[in-house]
Design a protein around this motif. Structure first.
Motif, PDB file in Angstrom:
ATOM      1  N   MET A   1      42.911  88.764  34.254  1.00  0.00           N
ATOM      2  CA  MET A   1      41.799  87.873  34.008  1.00  0.00           C
ATOM      3  C   MET A   1      40.532  88.412  34.677  1.00  0.00           C
ATOM      4  O   MET A   1      40.573  88.800  35.840  1.00  0.00           O
ATOM      5  CB  MET A   1      42.092  86.551  34.657  1.00  0.00           C
ATOM      6  CG  MET A   1      42.618  85.358  33.943  1.00  0.00           C
ATOM      7  SD  MET A   1      41.735  84.528  32.723  1.00  0.00           S
ATOM      8  CE  MET A   1      42.974  84.601  31.476  1.00  0.00           C
ATOM      9  N   ILE A   2      39.462  88.382  33.959  1.00  0.00           N
ATOM     10  CA  ILE A   2      38.197  88.882  34.494  1.00  0.00           C
ATOM     11  C   ILE A   2      37.722  88.023  35.657  1.00  0.00           C
ATOM     12  O   ILE A   2      37.283  88.535  36.670  1.00  0.00           O
ATOM     13  CB  ILE A   2      37.127  88.942  33.383  1.00  0.00           C
ATOM     14  CG1 ILE A   2      37.498  90.026  32.381  1.00  0.00           C
ATOM     15  CG2 ILE A   2      35.755  89.203  33.972  1.00  0.00           C
ATOM     16  CD1 ILE A   2      36.629  90.080  31.165  1.00  0.00           C
ATOM     17  N   LEU A   3      37.832  86.692  35.521  1.00  0.00           N
ATOM     18  CA  LEU A   3      37.381  85.815  36.597  1.00  0.00           C
ATOM     19  C   LEU A   3      38.175  86.032  37.875  1.00  0.00           C
ATOM     20  O   LEU A   3      37.649  85.876  38.964  1.00  0.00           O
ATOM     21  CB  LEU A   3      37.490  84.348  36.176  1.00  0.00           C
ATOM     22  CG  LEU A   3      36.433  83.841  35.216  1.00  0.00           C
ATOM     23  CD1 LEU A   3      36.714  82.394  34.833  1.00  0.00           C
ATOM     24  CD2 LEU A   3      35.054  83.959  35.797  1.00  0.00           C
ATOM     25  N   ARG A   4      39.434  86.394  37.739  1.00  0.00           N
ATOM     26  CA  ARG A   4      40.285  86.615  38.905  1.00  0.00           C
ATOM     27  C   ARG A   4      39.758  87.768  39.748  1.00  0.00           C
ATOM     28  O   ARG A   4      39.772  87.714  40.970  1.00  0.00           O
ATOM     29  CB  ARG A   4      41.708  86.906  38.453  1.00  0.00           C
ATOM     30  CG  ARG A   4      42.649  87.158  39.575  1.00  0.00           C
ATOM     31  CD  ARG A   4      44.035  87.348  39.028  1.00  0.00           C
ATOM     32  NE  ARG A   4      44.803  88.116  39.977  1.00  0.00           N
ATOM     33  CZ  ARG A   4      45.874  88.781  39.694  1.00  0.00           C
ATOM     34  NH1 ARG A   4      46.333  88.804  38.475  1.00  0.00           N
ATOM     35  NH2 ARG A   4      46.523  89.436  40.609  1.00  0.00           N
ATOM     36  N   TYR A  13      37.562  77.548  41.511  1.00  0.00           N
ATOM     37  CA  TYR A  13      37.767  76.100  41.623  1.00  0.00           C
ATOM     38  C   TYR A  13      36.438  75.362  41.412  1.00  0.00           C
ATOM     39  O   TYR A  13      36.372  74.375  40.673  1.00  0.00           O
ATOM     40  CB  TYR A  13      38.356  75.765  42.991  1.00  0.00           C
ATOM     41  CG  TYR A  13      38.621  74.309  43.208  1.00  0.00           C
ATOM     42  CD1 TYR A  13      39.805  73.728  42.768  1.00  0.00           C
ATOM     43  CD2 TYR A  13      37.681  73.492  43.834  1.00  0.00           C
ATOM     44  CE1 TYR A  13      40.056  72.383  42.959  1.00  0.00           C
ATOM     45  CE2 TYR A  13      37.922  72.158  44.021  1.00  0.00           C
ATOM     46  CZ  TYR A  13      39.105  71.603  43.588  1.00  0.00           C
ATOM     47  OH  TYR A  13      39.342  70.273  43.767  1.00  0.00           O
ATOM     48  N   LEU A  14      35.402  75.835  42.058  1.00  0.00           N
ATOM     49  CA  LEU A  14      34.083  75.204  41.915  1.00  0.00           C
ATOM     50  C   LEU A  14      33.550  75.334  40.489  1.00  0.00           C
ATOM     51  O   LEU A  14      32.945  74.390  39.964  1.00  0.00           O
ATOM     52  CB  LEU A  14      33.097  75.810  42.910  1.00  0.00           C
ATOM     53  CG  LEU A  14      33.351  75.458  44.374  1.00  0.00           C
ATOM     54  CD1 LEU A  14      32.431  76.272  45.279  1.00  0.00           C
ATOM     55  CD2 LEU A  14      33.167  73.974  44.611  1.00  0.00           C
ATOM     56  N   LEU A  15      33.746  76.479  39.861  1.00  0.00           N
ATOM     57  CA  LEU A  15      33.286  76.670  38.480  1.00  0.00           C
ATOM     58  C   LEU A  15      34.000  75.719  37.520  1.00  0.00           C
ATOM     59  O   LEU A  15      33.365  75.127  36.640  1.00  0.00           O
ATOM     60  CB  LEU A  15      33.497  78.122  38.038  1.00  0.00           C
ATOM     61  CG  LEU A  15      32.576  79.158  38.663  1.00  0.00           C
ATOM     62  CD1 LEU A  15      33.045  80.566  38.306  1.00  0.00           C
ATOM     63  CD2 LEU A  15      31.144  78.932  38.221  1.00  0.00           C
ATOM     64  N   VAL A  16      35.308  75.566  37.690  1.00  0.00           N
ATOM     65  CA  VAL A  16      36.059  74.646  36.834  1.00  0.00           C
ATOM     66  C   VAL A  16      35.608  73.208  37.093  1.00  0.00           C
ATOM     67  O   VAL A  16      35.384  72.442  36.154  1.00  0.00           O
ATOM     68  CB  VAL A  16      37.579  74.795  37.051  1.00  0.00           C
ATOM     69  CG1 VAL A  16      38.348  73.673  36.371  1.00  0.00           C
ATOM     70  CG2 VAL A  16      38.051  76.147  36.547  1.00  0.00           C
ATOM     71  N   GLY A  17      35.434  72.832  38.350  1.00  0.00           N
ATOM     72  CA  GLY A  17      34.961  71.492  38.681  1.00  0.00           C
ATOM     73  C   GLY A  17      33.584  71.212  38.099  1.00  0.00           C
ATOM     74  O   GLY A  17      33.324  70.130  37.567  1.00  0.00           O
ATOM     75  N   PHE A  18      32.703  72.193  38.191  1.00  0.00           N
ATOM     76  CA  PHE A  18      31.358  72.037  37.634  1.00  0.00           C
ATOM     77  C   PHE A  18      31.413  71.881  36.121  1.00  0.00           C
ATOM     78  O   PHE A  18      30.741  71.015  35.547  1.00  0.00           O
ATOM     79  CB  PHE A  18      30.483  73.237  38.023  1.00  0.00           C
ATOM     80  CG  PHE A  18      29.093  73.159  37.492  1.00  0.00           C
ATOM     81  CD1 PHE A  18      28.163  72.307  38.056  1.00  0.00           C
ATOM     82  CD2 PHE A  18      28.709  73.938  36.405  1.00  0.00           C
ATOM     83  CE1 PHE A  18      26.870  72.221  37.552  1.00  0.00           C
ATOM     84  CE2 PHE A  18      27.425  73.866  35.902  1.00  0.00           C
ATOM     85  CZ  PHE A  18      26.502  73.008  36.478  1.00  0.00           C
ATOM     86  N   ILE A  49      38.914  65.369  30.060  1.00  0.00           N
ATOM     87  CA  ILE A  49      38.660  66.141  31.277  1.00  0.00           C
ATOM     88  C   ILE A  49      39.954  66.464  32.010  1.00  0.00           C
ATOM     89  O   ILE A  49      40.109  67.563  32.552  1.00  0.00           O
ATOM     90  CB  ILE A  49      37.667  65.401  32.194  1.00  0.00           C
ATOM     91  CG1 ILE A  49      36.314  65.252  31.500  1.00  0.00           C
ATOM     92  CG2 ILE A  49      37.504  66.118  33.527  1.00  0.00           C
ATOM     93  CD1 ILE A  49      35.698  66.536  30.994  1.00  0.00           C
ATOM     94  N   VAL A  50      40.899  65.538  32.033  1.00  0.00           N
ATOM     95  CA  VAL A  50      42.181  65.835  32.686  1.00  0.00           C
ATOM     96  C   VAL A  50      42.872  66.994  31.973  1.00  0.00           C
ATOM     97  O   VAL A  50      43.371  67.921  32.618  1.00  0.00           O
ATOM     98  CB  VAL A  50      43.091  64.583  32.740  1.00  0.00           C
ATOM     99  CG1 VAL A  50      44.534  64.961  33.008  1.00  0.00           C
ATOM    100  CG2 VAL A  50      42.600  63.633  33.808  1.00  0.00           C
ATOM    101  N   LEU A  56      42.375  74.684  32.662  1.00  0.00           N
ATOM    102  CA  LEU A  56      41.535  75.671  33.353  1.00  0.00           C
ATOM    103  C   LEU A  56      42.053  75.983  34.752  1.00  0.00           C
ATOM    104  O   LEU A  56      42.072  77.144  35.165  1.00  0.00           O
ATOM    105  CB  LEU A  56      40.088  75.188  33.410  1.00  0.00           C
ATOM    106  CG  LEU A  56      39.331  75.177  32.089  1.00  0.00           C
ATOM    107  CD1 LEU A  56      37.953  74.548  32.270  1.00  0.00           C
ATOM    108  CD2 LEU A  56      39.208  76.574  31.522  1.00  0.00           C
ATOM    109  N   HIS A  57      42.463  74.948  35.484  1.00  0.00           N
ATOM    110  CA  HIS A  57      42.959  75.194  36.841  1.00  0.00           C
ATOM    111  C   HIS A  57      44.267  75.986  36.828  1.00  0.00           C
ATOM    112  O   HIS A  57      44.437  76.903  37.627  1.00  0.00           O
ATOM    113  CB  HIS A  57      43.144  73.895  37.612  1.00  0.00           C
ATOM    114  CG  HIS A  57      41.877  73.384  38.223  1.00  0.00           C
ATOM    115  ND1 HIS A  57      41.064  74.155  39.021  1.00  0.00           N
ATOM    116  CD2 HIS A  57      41.284  72.170  38.157  1.00  0.00           C
ATOM    117  CE1 HIS A  57      40.029  73.442  39.411  1.00  0.00           C
ATOM    118  NE2 HIS A  57      40.137  72.236  38.904  1.00  0.00           N
ATOM    119  N   THR A  58      45.181  75.634  35.934  1.00  0.00           N
ATOM    120  CA  THR A  58      46.441  76.383  35.906  1.00  0.00           C
ATOM    121  C   THR A  58      46.242  77.787  35.347  1.00  0.00           C
ATOM    122  O   THR A  58      46.933  78.713  35.770  1.00  0.00           O
ATOM    123  CB  THR A  58      47.523  75.658  35.079  1.00  0.00           C
ATOM    124  OG1 THR A  58      47.039  75.416  33.756  1.00  0.00           O
ATOM    125  CG2 THR A  58      47.953  74.372  35.738  1.00  0.00           C
TER     126      THR A  58
END
Length: 79
Positions: A1-4, A13-18, A49-50, A56-58
């Motif tokens: 994964m590129i984000l990883r 975590y912050l990006l997914v929350g945002f 959202i859930v 996204l989180h998993t």
């Protein structure tokens, strides 16, 4: 994964929350503009959202396998 490779877990975590917060606002404001009750808009947004937050989180934040059990725990934590 590129984000990883580009971002640490905290940043992901912050990006997914945002992203979830922005999407929630878009849904609720959009429903309000077309005249749908706030309670219905909030309930719909919660479900969307859930599901998106869990995926996204998993997939991005923690890179963990998905299951109905973890989805149930995530949903209870978000409630």
């Amino acid at each position: 994964m590129i984000l990883r490779f580009r971002f640490g877990t905290r940043t992901r975590y912050l990006l997914v929350g945002f992203a979830c917060a922005v999407l929630h606002n878009v849904i609720v404001i959009g429903f309000d503009r077309i005249g749908i009750n706030y309670a219905i808009a909030s309930a719909f947004s919660f479900v969307v959202i859930v599901l998106i937050g869990y995926l996204l989180h998993t997939g991005l934040t923690y890179e963990q396998p998905r299951s109905l059990g973890t989805l149930a725990r995530y949903t209870l934590a978000m409630a």
